[in-house]
Design a protein around this motif. Structure first.
Motif, PDB file in Angstrom:
ATOM      1  N   LYS A 296      74.927-145.542 -83.461  1.00 53.55           N
ATOM      2  CA  LYS A 296      75.261-144.254 -83.959  1.00 53.55           C
ATOM      3  C   LYS A 296      75.548-143.487 -82.357  1.00 53.55           C
ATOM      4  CE  LYS A 296      73.721-140.206 -86.167  1.00 53.55           C
ATOM      5  NZ  LYS A 296      74.826-139.943 -87.235  1.00 53.55           N
ATOM      6  N   GLU A 297      76.639-142.394 -82.743  1.00 53.59           N
ATOM      7  CA  GLU A 297      76.875-141.547 -81.623  1.00 53.59           C
ATOM      8  C   GLU A 297      76.912-140.122 -82.017  1.00 53.59           C
ATOM      9  OE1 GLU A 297      81.286-142.566 -80.534  1.00 53.59           O
ATOM     10  OE2 GLU A 297      79.722-143.998 -79.837  1.00 53.59           O
ATOM     11  N   PHE A 298      76.610-139.035 -81.734  1.00 56.00           N
ATOM     12  CA  PHE A 298      76.964-137.867 -81.993  1.00 56.00           C
ATOM     13  C   PHE A 298      77.068-136.856 -80.853  1.00 56.00           C
ATOM     14  CE2 PHE A 298      74.787-133.875 -83.369  1.00 56.00           C
ATOM     15  CZ  PHE A 298      75.545-133.362 -84.359  1.00 56.00           C
ATOM     16  N   VAL A 299      77.891-135.719 -81.045  1.00 58.54           N
ATOM     17  CA  VAL A 299      77.987-134.958 -80.144  1.00 58.54           C
ATOM     18  C   VAL A 299      77.766-133.444 -80.979  1.00 58.54           C
ATOM     19  CG1 VAL A 299      79.566-133.597 -78.406  1.00 58.54           C
ATOM     20  CG2 VAL A 299      79.333-135.928 -78.430  1.00 58.54           C
ATOM     21  N   LEU A 300      76.941-132.643 -80.600  1.00 56.47           N
ATOM     22  CA  LEU A 300      76.710-131.415 -81.411  1.00 56.47           C
ATOM     23  C   LEU A 300      78.019-130.536 -81.240  1.00 56.47           C
ATOM     24  CD1 LEU A 300      74.708-129.726 -83.042  1.00 56.47           C
ATOM     25  CD2 LEU A 300      73.900-128.888 -80.855  1.00 56.47           C
ATOM     26  N   LYS A 301      78.439-130.018 -82.531  1.00 61.25           N
ATOM     27  CA  LYS A 301      79.700-129.292 -82.212  1.00 61.25           C
ATOM     28  C   LYS A 301      79.560-127.938 -82.027  1.00 61.25           C
ATOM     29  CE  LYS A 301      83.078-132.382 -84.900  1.00 61.25           C
ATOM     30  NZ  LYS A 301      82.174-133.618 -84.598  1.00 61.25           N
ATOM     31  N   GLY A 302      79.252-127.580 -80.826  1.00 62.80           N
ATOM     32  CA  GLY A 302      78.698-126.205 -80.415  1.00 62.80           C
ATOM     33  C   GLY A 302      77.764-126.624 -79.383  1.00 62.80           C
ATOM     34  N   GLY A 303      77.645-125.862 -78.427  1.00 61.56           N
ATOM     35  CA  GLY A 303      76.719-126.223 -77.283  1.00 61.56           C
ATOM     36  C   GLY A 303      76.044-124.805 -76.846  1.00 61.56           C
ATOM     37  N   LEU A 304      75.217-124.870 -75.842  1.00 65.53           N
ATOM     38  CA  LEU A 304      74.540-123.833 -75.227  1.00 65.53           C
ATOM     39  C   LEU A 304      75.629-123.037 -74.106  1.00 65.53           C
ATOM     40  CD1 LEU A 304      71.757-122.044 -75.267  1.00 65.53           C
ATOM     41  CD2 LEU A 304      71.018-123.722 -73.438  1.00 65.53           C
ATOM     42  N   THR A 305      76.050-122.028 -74.628  1.00 64.17           N
ATOM     43  CA  THR A 305      76.778-121.198 -73.659  1.00 64.17           C
ATOM     44  C   THR A 305      75.489-120.163 -73.000  1.00 64.17           C
ATOM     45  OG1 THR A 305      78.675-121.299 -74.862  1.00 64.17           O
ATOM     46  CG2 THR A 305      78.402-119.386 -73.290  1.00 64.17           C
ATOM     47  N   ARG A 306      75.699-120.546 -71.511  1.00 61.63           N
ATOM     48  CA  ARG A 306      74.443-119.779 -70.969  1.00 61.63           C
ATOM     49  C   ARG A 306      75.351-118.618 -70.084  1.00 61.63           C
ATOM     50  NH1 ARG A 306      71.401-124.540 -67.999  1.00 61.63           N
ATOM     51  NH2 ARG A 306      73.475-125.072 -67.323  1.00 61.63           N
ATOM     52  N   VAL A 307      74.714-117.378 -70.070  1.00 56.43           N
ATOM     53  CA  VAL A 307      75.259-116.227 -69.474  1.00 56.43           C
ATOM     54  C   VAL A 307      74.476-115.728 -68.129  1.00 56.43           C
ATOM     55  CG1 VAL A 307      76.111-114.067 -69.964  1.00 56.43           C
ATOM     56  CG2 VAL A 307      75.744-115.849 -71.708  1.00 56.43           C
ATOM     57  N   ALA A 308      75.096-115.503 -67.215  1.00 48.66           N
ATOM     58  CA  ALA A 308      74.435-115.019 -65.959  1.00 48.66           C
ATOM     59  C   ALA A 308      74.449-113.372 -65.892  1.00 48.66           C
ATOM     60  CB  ALA A 308      75.337-115.407 -64.505  1.00 48.66           C
ATOM     61  N   LEU A 309      73.307-112.761 -66.525  1.00 50.64           N
ATOM     62  CA  LEU A 309      73.352-111.485 -66.894  1.00 50.64           C
ATOM     63  C   LEU A 309      73.422-110.617 -65.865  1.00 50.64           C
ATOM     64  CD1 LEU A 309      70.412-111.726 -69.874  1.00 50.64           C
ATOM     65  CD2 LEU A 309      73.116-111.599 -70.201  1.00 50.64           C
ATOM     66  N   LYS A 310      73.141-110.969 -64.596  1.00 51.13           N
ATOM     67  CA  LYS A 310      73.174-110.089 -63.604  1.00 51.13           C
ATOM     68  C   LYS A 310      74.766-109.937 -63.064  1.00 51.13           C
ATOM     69  CE  LYS A 310      68.426-111.185 -61.657  1.00 51.13           C
ATOM     70  NZ  LYS A 310      67.613-111.851 -60.954  1.00 51.13           N
ATOM     71  N   LYS A 311      75.217-108.817 -62.716  1.00 54.10           N
ATOM     72  CA  LYS A 311      76.532-108.831 -62.552  1.00 54.10           C
ATOM     73  C   LYS A 311      76.862-109.502 -61.312  1.00 54.10           C
ATOM     74  CE  LYS A 311      80.117-105.310 -62.125  1.00 54.10           C
ATOM     75  NZ  LYS A 311      80.715-104.011 -62.091  1.00 54.10           N
ATOM     76  N   GLY A 312      77.948-110.286 -61.330  1.00 58.28           N
ATOM     77  CA  GLY A 312      78.438-111.162 -60.147  1.00 58.28           C
ATOM     78  C   GLY A 312      77.679-112.416 -59.890  1.00 58.28           C
ATOM     79  N   ASN A 313      76.628-112.478 -60.927  1.00 58.49           N
ATOM     80  CA  ASN A 313      75.865-113.829 -60.355  1.00 58.49           C
ATOM     81  C   ASN A 313      76.570-114.968 -61.059  1.00 58.49           C
ATOM     82  OD1 ASN A 313      73.788-115.397 -59.731  1.00 58.49           O
ATOM     83  ND2 ASN A 313      72.216-114.667 -61.091  1.00 58.49           N
ATOM     84  N   LEU A 314      76.342-116.096 -60.453  1.00 56.26           N
ATOM     85  CA  LEU A 314      76.737-117.343 -60.764  1.00 56.26           C
ATOM     86  C   LEU A 314      76.021-118.454 -61.357  1.00 56.26           C
ATOM     87  CD1 LEU A 314      79.515-118.198 -57.882  1.00 56.26           C
ATOM     88  CD2 LEU A 314      79.975-117.219 -60.194  1.00 56.26           C
ATOM     89  N   ILE A 315      74.504-118.227 -61.348  1.00 57.41           N
ATOM     90  CA  ILE A 315      73.550-118.898 -61.987  1.00 57.41           C
ATOM     91  C   ILE A 315      73.099-118.558 -63.127  1.00 57.41           C
ATOM     92  CG2 ILE A 315      71.443-119.979 -61.229  1.00 57.41           C
ATOM     93  CD1 ILE A 315      71.659-119.472 -58.324  1.00 57.41           C
ATOM     94  N   VAL A 316      73.391-119.390 -63.981  1.00 57.01           N
ATOM     95  CA  VAL A 316      73.264-118.786 -65.555  1.00 57.01           C
ATOM     96  C   VAL A 316      71.820-119.062 -66.107  1.00 57.01           C
ATOM     97  CG1 VAL A 316      75.814-119.168 -65.969  1.00 57.01           C
ATOM     98  CG2 VAL A 316      74.353-121.233 -66.207  1.00 57.01           C
ATOM     99  N   ASN A 317      71.023-120.145 -65.369  1.00 56.81           N
ATOM    100  CA  ASN A 317      69.784-120.594 -65.874  1.00 56.81           C
ATOM    101  C   ASN A 317      68.863-119.573 -66.173  1.00 56.81           C
ATOM    102  OD1 ASN A 317      70.785-122.218 -63.693  1.00 56.81           O
ATOM    103  ND2 ASN A 317      69.803-123.882 -64.947  1.00 56.81           N
ATOM    104  N   SER A 318      68.155-119.792 -67.384  1.00 57.91           N
ATOM    105  CA  SER A 318      67.368-118.685 -67.738  1.00 57.91           C
ATOM    106  C   SER A 318      66.077-118.634 -66.768  1.00 57.91           C
ATOM    107  CB  SER A 318      66.601-119.244 -69.364  1.00 57.91           C
ATOM    108  OG  SER A 318      65.902-120.380 -69.101  1.00 57.91           O
ATOM    109  N   SER A 319      65.680-119.472 -66.156  1.00 53.13           N
ATOM    110  CA  SER A 319      64.715-119.309 -64.924  1.00 53.13           C
ATOM    111  C   SER A 319      65.174-118.533 -63.910  1.00 53.13           C
ATOM    112  CB  SER A 319      64.344-120.802 -64.391  1.00 53.13           C
ATOM    113  OG  SER A 319      65.482-121.406 -64.058  1.00 53.13           O
ATOM    114  N   GLN A 320      66.639-118.297 -63.971  1.00 54.94           N
ATOM    115  CA  GLN A 320      67.153-117.293 -62.815  1.00 54.94           C
ATOM    116  C   GLN A 320      67.631-115.976 -63.555  1.00 54.94           C
ATOM    117  OE1 GLN A 320      66.790-118.762 -59.711  1.00 54.94           O
ATOM    118  NE2 GLN A 320      65.755-120.254 -60.745  1.00 54.94           N
ATOM    119  N   GLY A 321      67.197-115.770 -64.519  1.00 59.09           N
ATOM    120  CA  GLY A 321      67.683-114.353 -65.277  1.00 59.09           C
ATOM    121  C   GLY A 321      68.654-114.574 -66.229  1.00 59.09           C
ATOM    122  N   GLY A 322      69.099-115.946 -66.624  1.00 56.91           N
ATOM    123  CA  GLY A 322      70.405-115.871 -67.480  1.00 56.91           C
ATOM    124  C   GLY A 322      69.910-115.562 -68.900  1.00 56.91           C
TER     125      GLY A 322
END
Length: 487
Positions: free
Chosen positions: A451-477
Motif C-alpha cells: 500500500k502507498e498513500f500521500v495525504l491530500k493536503g500538507g502542512l503549509t508553514r508560515v514565516a510569521l515574522k515579516k521578511g523571514n524565510l525560516i518557517v519552522n515553528s521552533s523559529q517563530g513560524g
C-alpha cells in the motif's frame, strides 16, 4: 474594493520579486481564490480578531502546543494557526503527489542497497565517504531486511514555490517527520471558526491519515502474525511533539507507550498491561535511533527498551521508521537525489532539487566561502530550522564566524542559493489585517508492503515574522490549513 475589504487587506503589499499565491502579476485575485477572498472580505478587522481568538482557544483546549528547546522560559506555546487557507488545484497536486511518492520509493531502494549490496557506491554514483561519514548511518543495520522491505514508511518532503512558479524540494525527512497532527487540527479549527466556508469549495479530506497510517503499519507485520498489535512509542510528555504522538495513537485506536511500558523476553516485545503482558508486533517510534535500545546504542538511555533491537533483527517486531534511515535524508545526500531516482527507478525526477553546494568538495567549498552573502548555509543533519545562516542577513563579523565554522567541519554543511519562497495572505494580529508572508509545504507520504498513500493536503508553514524565510515553528513560524481541490 469596498471599505471592509480595504480595512482587512489594507496592509497587504504585493512584491513582484516573490510568487504571490493569492494575487496575479496585475494585482488581481486569482480565480481559485476569488470566492474565498470575497467571503473573508465580508468580515471586518474586528470580526477577524474575534475569530482569531476563537481559533487560538480551540487549539489551547485541544492541547495543541509545542515547546521550543532553547526557550529559556521552557513554556508550552499554542501552535500559531492562520485562518486563511492555502488552495492547491488538482493538476498542481497531481504533480506534487507523484513527485513525493517517487522520492520516497527511490529513498527506500537507496537505503536497502546501502545496507546490502552497495551497488550505487560500487558503480561510482555515490561516494563511499558520503555514507561512511554520516552520523546517522548504522553499522548495526547491515544485512537486516525489515518486514515488507520498507525502511521509510513515513516521509515528510518539504517543498517551496519559487518566484518562477515551480515547486522545488528543500529537503526530505525520513527519520521521524512531524507535523501531520497539525494538518488535521488546522482543518478542525478552521471549520469551527469559519463554519460554512467549506461549502463553497470541494476539498479532499485530511482526516483519513490515521486510518491509512494504521493500515500501513499492519501491512508490515512480522511473519507469522495474523492480527498485529500496533503501538506508538514516545519519549514522554516533555517532548516537543508529544501532542502529535498522543493524537495519532488515539486516532488510530492503539496504545501510546513509553520505553518503561515495554520489555523484551526471548527476543519478543511485550507491553505491560493490567491484564498481564501483551505481545507487540509493530512500533511506530518517535524516539531517535540513539535512544531506542540501551543495550545496542546509548547505554545511558532511559527512553528506550533493552533488547528491542535484538528483537527487531530477529524479525519479531517491526519499527516504523526503520533505524538507520537518517543517512538518506542527510542534506549532503540530497544533492544526489536526481541520480538516486534515475539509478533505482529509471525515471527523471518529477520535482526539482534546489541547486546545492556540498562543502566537503574543495571547489564547492571555495565558492561557498567566497559567496556566503548570496547563500543559505545549512547543517546537514539538523532539523527544525536550527543552525541555518542566511547570508544576506549577516554582518561582516557574522560571515567570518560562519566561514570558520564551515572550515572546521566542511562535511557538516551544505549551501544553497537564497530561494524566493512564495508568499500568501496571512492574518497578522498586530495590524489586525492580512499581510504577505513566506510559506512552504510539508507533504506526508506513506509506504507499506502492499500500500502507498500521500495525504491530500500538507502542512503549509508560515514565516510569521515579516521578511523571514525560516518557517519552522521552533523559529517563530505558524501554519495554515491546506486545501487540495477535487477534480
Amino acid at each position: 474594493m469596498s471599505t471592509t475589504q480595504q480595512s482587512i487587506f489594507s496592509s497587504y503589499e504585493k512584491d513582484p520579486k516573490f510568487y504571490d499565491e493569492i494575487f496575479d502579476e496585475k494585482g488581481n485575485v486569482k480565480q481559485v481564490y476569488q470566492t474565498l477572498f470575497d467571503l473573508y472580505s465580508g468580515h471586518s478587522s474586528q470580526d477577524f480578531a474575534k475569530l482569531n481568538e476563537k481559533a487560538k482557544a480551540s487549539f489551547f483546549n485541544q492541547g495543541i502546543t509545542f515547546q521550543v528547546y532553547n526557550d529559556q522560559e521552557a513554556k508550552e506555546k499554542i501552535f500559531p494557526f492562520d485562518l486563511f487557507p492555502r488552495i492547491i488545484d488538482p493538476e498542481e497536486w497531481e504533480t506534487i503527489e507523484k513527485g513525493v511518492l517517487q522520492r520516497s520509493k527511490a529513498l527506500n531502494h537507496f537505503i536497502w542497497d546501502i545496507y546490502h549490496d552497495k551497488k550505487i557506491i560500487k558503480q561510482g554514483i555515490i561516494p563511499l565517504d558520503l555514507i561512511s561519514t554520516s552520523a546517522n548511518y548504522l553499522d548495526q543495520m547491515i544485512g537486516i531486511d525489515p518486514p515488507g522491505g520498507i525502511y521509510n514508511h513515513i516521509s515528510g518532503t518539504d517543498l517551496i514555490k519559487h518566484s518562477d512558479g515551480k515547486y522545488y524540494v528543500l529537503e526530505d525527512n525520513i527519520r521521524c517527520p512531524s507535523g501531520v497532527s497539525y494538518v488535521i487540527c488546522n482543518r478542525t479549527a478552521l471549520k469551527r471558526a469559519l463554519f460554512g466556508v467549506f461549502n463553497h469549495y470541494n476539498a479532499h479530506t485530511v482526516t483519513d491519515y490515521a486510518q491509512n497510517l494504521l493500515e500501513i503499519m499492519e501491512s508490515v507485520k512480522p511473519r507469522g502474525v495474523d492480527e498485529p498489535n500496533c503501538v506508538v512509542i514516545t519519549p514522554g510528555v516533555y517532548n516537543s511533539a508529544y501532542y502529535e504522538h498522543s493524537y495519532l495513537a488515539k486516532a488510530m485506536g492503539v496504545e501510546l507507550v513509553e520505553g518503561r511500558d515495554l520489555f523484551v523476553e526471548n527476543d519478543f516485545v511485550y507491553m505491560q498491561t493490567i491484564k498481564g503482558p501483551e505481545k507487540v508486533d509493530v512500533i511506530y517510534r518517535r524516539i531517535d535511533d540513539a535512544f531506542l535500545d540501551p543495550l545496542e546504542f546509548r547505554p545511558d538511555s532511559a527512553l528506550g527498551v533493552p533488547g528491542l533491537f535484538s528483537a527487531y533483527k530477529k524479525g519479531n517486531v517491526c519499527l516504523v521508521n526503520a533505524p538507520g534511515t537518517g543517512f538518506a535524508d542527510d542534506k549532503a545526500v540530497y544533492t544526489y537525489m536526481p541520480e538516486i531516482i534515475k539509478y533505482y527507478l529509471g525515471e527523471e525526477p518529477i520535482l526539482n532539487n534546489v541547486h546545492t553546494y556540498h562543502c566537503s568538495r574543495p571547489d564547492e567549498l571555495k565558492y561557498v566561502l567566497e559567496n556566503i552573502d548570496k547563500l543559505v548555509i545549512k547543517p546537514v543533519d539538523e532539523a527544525g530550522g536550527y543552525g541555518i545562516s542566511i547570508g544576506n542577513r549577516l554582518t561582516k563579523e557574522e560571515i567570518e564566524k560562519v566561514k570558520q565554522t564551515i572550515k572546521a567541519s566542511p562535511r557538516k554543511y551544505i549551501a544553497q542559493p537564497i530561494m524566493s519562497l512564495s508568499v500568501h495572505a496571512t492574518y497578522i494580529e498586530d495590524s489586525e489585517s492580512f499581510e504577505s508572508r513566506h510559506v512552504d509545504l510539508r507533504t506526508f507520504c506513506l509506504l507499506g508492503a502492499d500500500k502507498e498513500f500521500v495525504l491530500k493536503g500538507g502542512l503549509t508553514r508560515v514565516a510569521l515574522k515579516k521578511g523571514n524565510l525560516i518557517v519552522n515553528s521552533s523559529q517563530g513560524g505558524g501554519s495554515k490549513d491546506t486545501w487540495v481541490l477535487k477534480k
